[in-house]
Design a protein around this motif. Structure first.
Motif, PDB file in Angstrom:
ATOM      1  N   GLU A  45      -2.854   1.590  -2.656  1.00 58.76           N
ATOM      2  CA  GLU A  45      -3.687   0.605  -2.877  1.00 58.76           C
ATOM      3  C   GLU A  45      -3.837   0.836  -4.840  1.00 58.76           C
ATOM      4  O   GLU A  45      -4.131  -0.046  -5.667  1.00 58.76           O
ATOM      5  N   SER A  46      -3.185   1.874  -5.240  1.00 61.36           N
ATOM      6  CA  SER A  46      -3.218   1.807  -6.959  1.00 61.36           C
ATOM      7  C   SER A  46      -1.941   1.520  -7.491  1.00 61.36           C
ATOM      8  O   SER A  46      -1.839   1.092  -8.449  1.00 61.36           O
TER       9      SER A  46
ATOM     10  N   PRO B 208      -0.144 -11.413  -4.242  1.00 54.25           N
ATOM     11  CA  PRO B 208       0.332 -11.628  -3.065  1.00 54.25           C
ATOM     12  C   PRO B 208       1.452 -12.204  -3.485  1.00 54.25           C
ATOM     13  O   PRO B 208       1.642 -13.178  -4.929  1.00 54.25           O
ATOM     14  N   GLY B 209       2.741 -12.534  -2.976  1.00 55.66           N
ATOM     15  CA  GLY B 209       3.691 -13.102  -2.998  1.00 55.66           C
ATOM     16  C   GLY B 209       4.898 -12.169  -3.989  1.00 55.66           C
ATOM     17  O   GLY B 209       6.296 -12.581  -4.359  1.00 55.66           O
TER      18      GLY B 209
ATOM     19  N   GLN C 201       1.987  -5.173   3.458  1.00 57.02           N
ATOM     20  CA  GLN C 201       1.628  -6.557   4.013  1.00 57.02           C
ATOM     21  C   GLN C 201       0.548  -6.954   3.896  1.00 57.02           C
ATOM     22  O   GLN C 201       0.155  -8.578   3.586  1.00 57.02           O
ATOM     23  N   GLN C 202      -0.399  -6.287   3.204  1.00 55.09           N
ATOM     24  CA  GLN C 202      -2.233  -6.635   3.343  1.00 55.09           C
ATOM     25  C   GLN C 202      -1.884  -6.881   1.529  1.00 55.09           C
ATOM     26  O   GLN C 202      -2.338  -7.482   1.493  1.00 55.09           O
ATOM     27  N   ARG C 203      -1.414  -6.014   0.672  1.00 56.51           N
ATOM     28  CA  ARG C 203      -1.834  -6.919  -0.246  1.00 56.51           C
ATOM     29  C   ARG C 203      -0.487  -7.997  -0.833  1.00 56.51           C
ATOM     30  O   ARG C 203      -0.455  -8.846  -1.180  1.00 56.51           O
TER      31      ARG C 203
ATOM     32  N   ILE D  28       9.379  -7.380   1.466  1.00 54.66           N
ATOM     33  CA  ILE D  28       9.406  -5.677   1.201  1.00 54.66           C
ATOM     34  C   ILE D  28      10.989  -5.396   1.352  1.00 54.66           C
ATOM     35  O   ILE D  28      11.827  -6.505   2.383  1.00 54.66           O
ATOM     36  N   VAL D  29      11.139  -5.223   1.081  1.00 55.42           N
ATOM     37  CA  VAL D  29      12.675  -4.788   1.267  1.00 55.42           C
ATOM     38  C   VAL D  29      12.850  -3.083   1.198  1.00 55.42           C
ATOM     39  O   VAL D  29      12.844  -2.264  -0.132  1.00 55.42           O
ATOM     40  N   GLY D  30      13.026  -2.255   2.072  1.00 51.90           N
ATOM     41  CA  GLY D  30      13.294  -1.709   2.612  1.00 51.90           C
ATOM     42  C   GLY D  30      14.479  -0.014   2.632  1.00 51.90           C
ATOM     43  O   GLY D  30      15.617  -1.461   3.215  1.00 51.90           O
TER      44      GLY D  30
END
Ligand SMILES: C[S@@+](CC[C@H](N)C(=O)[O-])C[C@H]1O[C@@H](n2cnc3c(N)ncnc32)[C@H](O)[C@@H]1O
Length: 215
Positions: free
Chosen positions: A33-34, A39-40, A58-60, A67-69
């Motif tokens: 959250e911080s 988006p994007g 994903q929500q953000r 996402i690169v894990g």
């Protein structure tokens, strides 16, 4: 037992047995959250494990983000891949690599080859850098794969403080079991290299969160 072997056998049970909901969820939630995410955006998740950060990310960033894990454990990545498939997250790129020895240019090329961008707008490591004996190099590699001014976050563990120090033996035991060095304090990387640093903590100081913008 070597840390890598530990995560091989532990991977299928990690989400169940890692005290996620009573303890560690709080830190990743504050950390994500911080982060200054839009988006994007493309976000690096270093030592992503089974992908416990992915839902919150994903929500953000939405379906237009990426996402690169990155993780060195194929077994933890297999769990992350299952999670992405189960949730129909088609915007997840998973790369097997050791964050302390990887070559940033090679990983950036790999990300681009898989449809991502070479440089990420954000990078995050949750409960991962303290497992790496050379976490400073992993942090430098995070920087080298991020764009100028990227939003950076580290969430990790230390001994609880004040009244909560009564819980220190438990915290030490949890870190020992997971192979983490509770004295590593890798969030100091954010303090050294970022501007607008936001410090936060949870669970009696056991969880330390730092986010900031890459200088
Ligand atoms: C305690 S788990 C945390 C996973 C995830 N970040 C989370 O918040 O649940 C630590 C992860 O770091 C990974 N890891 C440890 N050392 C690593 C290294 N040198 N390079 C890449 N990943 C590493 C492990 O394989 C494991 O998946």
């Amino acid at each position: 037992m070597l840390i890598a072997e530990k995560y091989r056998s532990f991977a299928p049970l990690y989400d169940l047995l890692s005290a996620e909901w009573p303890v560690y969820r709080a830190g990743r939630k504050i950390g994500i959250e911080s982060l200054d995410l839009h988006p994007g955006d493309q976000v690096l998740d270093i030592g992503c494990g089974t992908g416990l950060n992915f839902g919150l990310l994903q929500q953000r960033i939405g379906p237009g983000g990426t996402i690169v894990g990155i993780d060195r454990s194929p077994d933890m990545l297999a769990q992350a891949r299952r999670k992405a498939t189960r949730n129909d997250w088609t915007n997840v790129i998973l790369i097997e690599a050791d964050a302390t020895t990887l070559t940033p240019t090679a990983i950036r090329a790999d990300i681009a080859a898989q449809g991502g961008r070479e440089y990420s707008e954000a990078a995050l490591a949750t409960y991962a850098l303290s497992l790496m004996t050379d976490w400073e190099t992993a942090w430098t590699n995070m920087i080298l794969m991020s764009s100028p001014g990227a939003s950076m976050g580290v969430v990790d563990m230390q001994e609880p403080t004040g009244l909560h120090s009564l819980m220190a033996p438990l915290a030490r035991a949890a870190c020992h079991l997971g192979g983490a060095d509770i004295t590593a304090h890798p969030w100091t990387g954010v303090e050294h290299n970022c501007a607008d640093v936001m410090p936060a903590s949870a669970r009696g100081g056991h969880l330390q969160i730092r986010t900031g913008r890459l200088r």
